[in-house]
Design a protein around this motif. Structure first.
Motif, PDB file in Angstrom:
ATOM      1  N   ASN A  43       0.829  -1.199   0.000  1.00 26.90           N
ATOM      2  CA  ASN A  43       0.000   0.000   0.000  1.00 26.90           C
ATOM      3  C   ASN A  43       0.866   1.251   0.000  1.00 26.90           C
ATOM      4  O   ASN A  43       1.644   1.482   0.925  1.00 26.90           O
ATOM      5  CB  ASN A  43      -0.912  -0.021   1.240  1.00 26.90           C
ATOM      6  CG  ASN A  43      -1.904   1.120   1.254  1.00 26.90           C
ATOM      7  OD1 ASN A  43      -1.951   1.938   0.348  1.00 26.90           O
ATOM      8  ND2 ASN A  43      -2.709   1.185   2.301  1.00 26.90           N
ATOM      9  N   THR A  44       0.728   2.076  -1.027  1.00 33.01           N
ATOM     10  CA  THR A  44       1.509   3.305  -1.147  1.00 33.01           C
ATOM     11  C   THR A  44       0.743   4.528  -0.645  1.00 33.01           C
ATOM     12  O   THR A  44       1.048   5.655  -1.030  1.00 33.01           O
ATOM     13  CB  THR A  44       1.944   3.534  -2.606  1.00 33.01           C
ATOM     14  OG1 THR A  44       0.780   3.556  -3.451  1.00 33.01           O
ATOM     15  CG2 THR A  44       2.902   2.454  -3.077  1.00 33.01           C
ATOM     16  N   ALA A  45      -0.264   4.323   0.205  1.00 30.49           N
ATOM     17  CA  ALA A  45      -0.979   5.456   0.789  1.00 30.49           C
ATOM     18  C   ALA A  45      -0.031   6.291   1.644  1.00 30.49           C
ATOM     19  O   ALA A  45       0.811   5.758   2.366  1.00 30.49           O
ATOM     20  CB  ALA A  45      -2.147   4.963   1.645  1.00 30.49           C
ATOM     21  N   HIS A  54      -6.264   7.942  -0.415  1.00 28.82           N
ATOM     22  CA  HIS A  54      -7.471   7.121  -0.259  1.00 28.82           C
ATOM     23  C   HIS A  54      -7.204   5.625  -0.350  1.00 28.82           C
ATOM     24  O   HIS A  54      -8.123   4.822  -0.189  1.00 28.82           O
ATOM     25  CB  HIS A  54      -8.492   7.504  -1.333  1.00 28.82           C
ATOM     26  CG  HIS A  54      -8.048   7.148  -2.722  1.00 28.82           C
ATOM     27  ND1 HIS A  54      -6.966   7.740  -3.341  1.00 28.82           N
ATOM     28  CD2 HIS A  54      -8.531   6.239  -3.612  1.00 28.82           C
ATOM     29  CE1 HIS A  54      -6.811   7.222  -4.548  1.00 28.82           C
ATOM     30  NE2 HIS A  54      -7.739   6.310  -4.734  1.00 28.82           N
ATOM     31  N   LEU A  55      -5.962   5.238  -0.603  1.00 29.00           N
ATOM     32  CA  LEU A  55      -5.677   3.813  -0.785  1.00 29.00           C
ATOM     33  C   LEU A  55      -5.841   3.010   0.505  1.00 29.00           C
ATOM     34  O   LEU A  55      -5.983   1.789   0.452  1.00 29.00           O
ATOM     35  CB  LEU A  55      -4.271   3.623  -1.370  1.00 29.00           C
ATOM     36  CG  LEU A  55      -4.110   4.085  -2.825  1.00 29.00           C
ATOM     37  CD1 LEU A  55      -2.673   3.871  -3.291  1.00 29.00           C
ATOM     38  CD2 LEU A  55      -5.075   3.357  -3.749  1.00 29.00           C
ATOM     39  N   ASP A  56      -5.843   3.675   1.652  1.00 25.56           N
ATOM     40  CA  ASP A  56      -6.153   2.948   2.887  1.00 25.56           C
ATOM     41  C   ASP A  56      -7.575   2.389   2.832  1.00 25.56           C
ATOM     42  O   ASP A  56      -7.833   1.262   3.282  1.00 25.56           O
ATOM     43  CB  ASP A  56      -6.002   3.868   4.099  1.00 25.56           C
ATOM     44  CG  ASP A  56      -4.544   4.104   4.481  1.00 25.56           C
ATOM     45  OD1 ASP A  56      -3.700   3.251   4.150  1.00 25.56           O
ATOM     46  OD2 ASP A  56      -4.257   5.140   5.101  1.00 25.56           O
ATOM     47  N   GLY A 117      -1.413   1.293  -6.097  1.00 26.68           N
ATOM     48  CA  GLY A 117      -0.679   2.484  -6.511  1.00 26.68           C
ATOM     49  C   GLY A 117      -1.586   3.441  -7.254  1.00 26.68           C
ATOM     50  O   GLY A 117      -2.707   3.099  -7.631  1.00 26.68           O
ATOM     51  N   GLY A 118      -1.095   4.642  -7.457  1.00 27.38           N
ATOM     52  CA  GLY A 118      -1.884   5.628  -8.179  1.00 27.38           C
ATOM     53  C   GLY A 118      -0.993   6.696  -8.787  1.00 27.38           C
ATOM     54  O   GLY A 118      -0.867   6.800  -9.991  1.00 27.38           O
ATOM     55  N   PRO A 141      -5.318  -0.120  -9.433  1.00 27.47           N
ATOM     56  CA  PRO A 141      -4.987   1.299  -9.580  1.00 27.47           C
ATOM     57  C   PRO A 141      -5.929   2.161  -8.736  1.00 27.47           C
ATOM     58  O   PRO A 141      -7.131   1.887  -8.647  1.00 27.47           O
ATOM     59  CB  PRO A 141      -5.201   1.567 -11.077  1.00 27.47           C
ATOM     60  CG  PRO A 141      -5.259   0.219 -11.722  1.00 27.47           C
ATOM     61  CD  PRO A 141      -5.831  -0.691 -10.676  1.00 27.47           C
ATOM     62  N   GLY A 142      -5.391   3.214  -8.127  1.00 23.96           N
ATOM     63  CA  GLY A 142      -6.187   4.062  -7.253  1.00 23.96           C
ATOM     64  C   GLY A 142      -7.228   4.894  -7.968  1.00 23.96           C
ATOM     65  O   GLY A 142      -8.203   5.332  -7.354  1.00 23.96           O
ATOM     66  N   GLY A 143      -7.045   5.147  -9.251  1.00 26.43           N
ATOM     67  CA  GLY A 143      -8.052   5.834 -10.044  1.00 26.43           C
ATOM     68  C   GLY A 143      -7.932   7.347 -10.045  1.00 26.43           C
ATOM     69  O   GLY A 143      -7.374   7.951  -9.126  1.00 26.43           O
TER      70      GLY A 143
END
Length: 571
Positions: A43-45, A54-56, A117-118, A141-143
């Motif tokens: 997780n790259t949050a 928001h990746l969490d 990632g994003g 992908p985080g979008g």
């Protein structure tokens, strides 16, 4: 199913197994360590990577999916690279992020991984790591963010920053209005909503087969992204059971498809160095020439900024990547597989274009031949790239006198000097911005135009640089010039006044100086003084070992896959 890799840590009744289980138990049931796949969630949050914050939330949906499928989810924080925040340039740290993630995956008791990632460098770094360790892996992908508006006009992240800032410099937009637009630029969570590097690499991860088909490009606030994350968590457990690894998905056929997709979406030039780096980790033979051979004559079908008009949430509602790829299906390699085990082309049967303004049909493309073009000549013996779709057509063949800048600092000091000897026909040359020279190959190749020319209405010029440019940028920019000036490239020898010739159709970029004279020249003291000379830490390691852009700017000792085996046992 063969024995799980994690059983090397948790299996048996010895002291080491006791330690591994006891320290990880913390509320887990006894059967968590017997036959249940251990799935890492890389997780790259980070609060300092705003596009990935928001990746969490996405990770929580992945965890639920892993649990439901019978696996044990284990969140693994990954080095996060915020494109807008990190100095001197996020690209300097891509290889470090890839190396750190690779080593953490190899060194820990995990059987598979979901990669979150994003922002620009995070998906490339995660793919490089997954390719190197070759454990079952899948990307979410985080979008992109939703589109913001200012005074009723949609704003494209990055692209409109460049455009509006140039209008301020030209005197056609007040600084107060420029500042007011700032609060409207970032409307929601997610990465840039233009076809910049973040959007490009999310979509290309799907074209490579590493994302569940149809997921890439889903806007970050869309609840369907969380549903897809849940499904991807379930899939990760299946990947382990099937022993489906990146090396079975990331084949030469999948890179072929990614190059076709890159052209059709009008994607970022940064994808070239990232795809080359991922291929290098796998030992897949991919060269700069493949981008020209496979993709240069593919039509651009997606009408998105910076090459077009619309933005990423428009692409999603119009049918997304599957609808684009269906239009160029005949150009794809049908043998390329996805993480689901099925070929990519099988997912295109039901794809449809729902808005032909956003996704153009093959019969009416945005640009007939808009893929990345690879240039060579005495100015770029090992190649340079240009994105014709983002260039001014009238400048794709051009001759003009060079105006040379020896460093970014030199550029900033002189570009707006009213006495600068420059015209609209000049060629702006910036050097010392390659992997070694800066270091890290920053996104500065789309040089700002001289203020006095902006005031005259000039909005594009030919620019040549050994650095990169943002995927959100536009203009007639020749970049990734290889070898870079700091690596002995001829760009170091160009002098102000030398005539530079660009002919994209002929795939040439040359300085019109006799070979003997060019060979007799030496770089100026100002040029050499502009190169980076780090004495310690990561920057020193990077400069000593980084390769050139034509092979992906990875570190020389990271080429090739190392597998998942740990070299030494603990305890």
């Amino acid at each position: 199913m063969t024995e799980l890799r994690s059983a090397q840590w948790y299996g048996g009744d010895g002291r080491d197994a006791y330690i591994h289980r006891a320290w990880m138990r913390r509320g887990l049931p006894d059967d968590a360590f017997t036959g249940r796949p251990q799935i890492a969630i890389a997780n790259t949050a980070s609060d300092l990577t705003p596009c990935n914050r928001h990746l969490d939330e996405v990770a929580r949906s992945v965890r639920d999916g892993v649990h439901q499928a019978g696996g044990v989810p284990l969140e693994l924080p990954a080095l996060s690279l915020g494109e807008t925040q990190l100095r001197p340039t996020a690209m300097l740290w891509r290889n470090l992020a890839a190396m750190a993630t690779e080593e953490m995956l190899r060194g820990n008791p995990v059987d598979g991984v979901v990669l979150l990632g994003g922002c620009d460098k995070t998906i490339p770094a995660l793919l490089m790591a997954a390719a190197s360790v070759d454990l079952p892996a899948v990307v979410v992908p985080g979008g992109p963010m939703l589109t913001g508006t200012f005074r009723g006009t949609p704003l494209g992240c990055g692209t409109d920053v460049w455009r509006l800032s140039e209008e301020v410099r030209a005197g056609t937009l007040s600084r107060d209005d420029f500042t007011r637009s700032e609060s409207a630029m970032i409307r929601s969570k997610g990465h840039c909503n233009t076809m910049g590097t973040a959007s490009t690499m999310g979509l290309l991860a799907e074209a490579l087969g590493m994302v569940v088909p149809g997921v890439a490009g889903t806007p970050a606030p869309d609840s369907r992204l969380l549903a897809a994350a849940h499904g991807t968590g379930r899939l990760a457990v299946e990947l382990v059971a099937a022993d489906r690894r990146p090396s079975t998905v990331l084949t030469r056929a999948s890179f072929h498809n990614a190059i076709v997709a890159l052209a059709a979406i009008g994607g970022s030039t940064n994808a070239v160095v990232h795809l080359l780096a991922v291929a290098g980790r796998l030992g897949v033979e991919l060269t700069l020439d493949d981008f020209d051979r496979i993709g240069s004559r593919v039509p651009v079908l997606v009408d998105l900024l910076p090459a077009g008009r619309f933005l990423m949430d428009d692409l999603h509602r119009a049918g997304g990547l599957p609808a684009v790829l269906r239009e160029v299906r005949d150009l794809l390699d049908p043998t390329a597989l996805t993480v689901t085990g099925r070929p990519l082309v099988e997912y295109l049967d039901d794809a449809e274009i729902w808005d032909a303004e956003v996704i153009r049909p093959r019969s009416a493309p945005l640009v007939e031949e808009g893929g990345i073009a690879v240039l060579r000549g005495n100015l770029a013996p090992r190649g340079a790239v240009i994105k014709p779709a983002a260039a001014s057509p009238e400048l794709l063949r051009h001759r003009g006198p060079a105006v040379v800048f020896d460093s970014i600092e030199d550029l900033h000091a002189r570009i707006d000097d009213p006495d600068l000897d420059v015209t609209a026909g000049s060629v702006l040359v910036l050097r010392g911005c390659g992997p070694k020279g800066y270091p890290g190959m920053p996104e500065v190749s789309n040089l700002p135009l001289p203020a006095k020319l902006l005031a005259q209405g000039v909005r594009d010029m030919v620019r040549v640089c050994d650095g990169r440019m943002s995927g959100t940028a536009y203009g007639t920019v020749v970049l990734h010039v290889t070898p870079e000036a700091a690596d002995g490239g001829p760009l170091a020898l160009v002098r102000t006044g030398d005539v530079v010739s660009l002919d994209v159709a002929a795939r040439r970029i040359d300085v019109e100086v006799d070979d003997a004279e060019l060979a007799a020249r030496s770089p100026s003291r100002a040029t050499v003084d502009g190169y980076a000379r780090p004495v310690r830490g990561w920057e020193r390691l990077y400069v000593d070992h980084v390769l050139q852009a034509d092979t992906g700017a990875d570190l020389d000792f990271l080429l090739g896959s190392s597998g998942s085996e740990v070299s030494r046992e603990s305890h």
